[in-house]
Design an enzyme around this catalytic site. Structure first.
Site, PDB file in Angstrom:
ATOM      1  N   SER A   1       0.837  -1.065  -0.044  1.00  0.00           N
ATOM      2  CA  SER A   1       0.059  -0.037   0.006  1.00  0.00           C
ATOM      3  C   SER A   1       1.014   1.450  -0.157  1.00  0.00           C
ATOM      4  CB  SER A   1      -0.821   0.151   1.019  1.00  0.00           C
ATOM      5  OG  SER A   1      -1.407   1.319   1.639  1.00  0.00           O
TER       6      SER A   1
ATOM      7  N   TYR B   1      -1.982  -0.169  10.687  1.00  0.00           N
ATOM      8  CA  TYR B   1      -2.053  -0.679   9.404  1.00  0.00           C
ATOM      9  C   TYR B   1      -0.782  -0.369   8.563  1.00  0.00           C
ATOM     10  CZ  TYR B   1      -3.625  -1.107   4.484  1.00  0.00           C
ATOM     11  OH  TYR B   1      -3.569  -1.304   3.022  1.00  0.00           O
TER      12      TYR B   1
END
Length: 273
Positions: free
Chosen positions: A132, A145
């Site tokens: 990501s 995250y």
């Protein structure tokens, strides 16, 4: 003989589109998800399907053994399964952090350890880890995250050099916001927290899923991410990293800013809220 790809997290979004993209290229596709009912349409399209929870060692061994038994090879492994545990670092319990890392970090590690010996034996193969933009730059309210994706990036960088001599490639695909249900899942994870008043501004920032979800104008489509994953999978010499979308490209560049400048930007953003 058709090349073979094993993909995790195919129930929807990026994983589903990736399975279809490889299938359209003539690959034998093993599409997996925790619930095979969610990938029945992929089976109808021509994929092989299997139940796979990336936190379950036995299921991982069973799926990898099945691919080898039926086709004798795994040409590409796509570690796509994952989710986002959002929330201020103080408010996220250790149990929730462990769950996040179990899926986003240990899951790809388990799959890699299961598939890599077969790739080394054949002297070729590609491992694609779906990371990501958050794996390059950490953002307030996303520490857990971001931490999981930073870890995945670090492990991938080390692995890439370790397996180079064995003919195996390792690539990272790094999308920014994607038009999927990721934001809905992230909102559900936020609700698990004992939210403290100290971080009201951070919570307000994430209450609207458009801030980081699929409705934002800068979000890319799952098909675009799948196209990039396919590009890495079919390349004889894939790049180390594939940023996808303007947010990911910008995040990569902001790493070169002094920490004080990034902190000032975040500080001003939270004040505006």
């Amino acid at each position: 003989m058709a090349k073979t790809v094993l993909i995790t997290g195919c129930s929807s979004g990026v994983g589903n589109e990736t399975a279809r993209a490889f299938l359209d290229e003539g690959w034998t596709v093993y599409a997996t998800a925790r619930n095979t009912d969610d990938i029945a349409s992929l089976e109808e399209a021509g994929c092989e399907i299997a139940s796979l929870d990336v936190t379950d060692e036995e299921e991982i061994s069973a799926v990898v053994d099945r691919v080898i038994d039926e086709h004798g090879r795994i040409d590409c492994l796509v570690n796509n399964a994952g989710y986002g545990q959002f929330g201020p670092v103080e408010d996220v319990s250790t149990d929730l952090i462990e769950a996040q890392f179990d899926v986003n970090v240990y899951g790809p590690h388990r799959l890699t350890r299961a598939a890599l010996p077969h790739m080394r034996e054949r002297g070729e193969g590609t491992i694609i880890n779906v990371s990501s933009a958050a794996g390059r730059v950490s953002v307030p309210g996303m520490g857990t995250y971001c931490g999981s994706k930073h870890a995945l990036e670090a492990m991938s960088d080390a692995l890439r050099s370790e397996v180079d001599a064995h003919g195996v490639d390792v690539a990272l695909v790094e999308p920014g916001p994607v038009s999927t249900s990721f934001a809905d899942r992230a909102n559900d994870e936020l609700k698990k927290l004992d939210q403290s008043d100290a971080y009201d501004t951070v919570y307000r920032f994430y209450e609207d899923s458009e801030v980081f979800g699929g409705q934002t104008p800068v979000a890319v489509s799952p098909a675009k991410v799948a196209e990039t994953i396919l590009e890495a999978g079919v390349s004889p010499a894939p790049s180390a990293r594939y940023p996808v979308g303007s947010v990911s490209i910008l995040a990569d560049k902001t790493r070169y800013l002094p920490d004080s400048i990034r902190d000032a930007v975040y500080r001003q953003l939270l004040r505006l809220l």
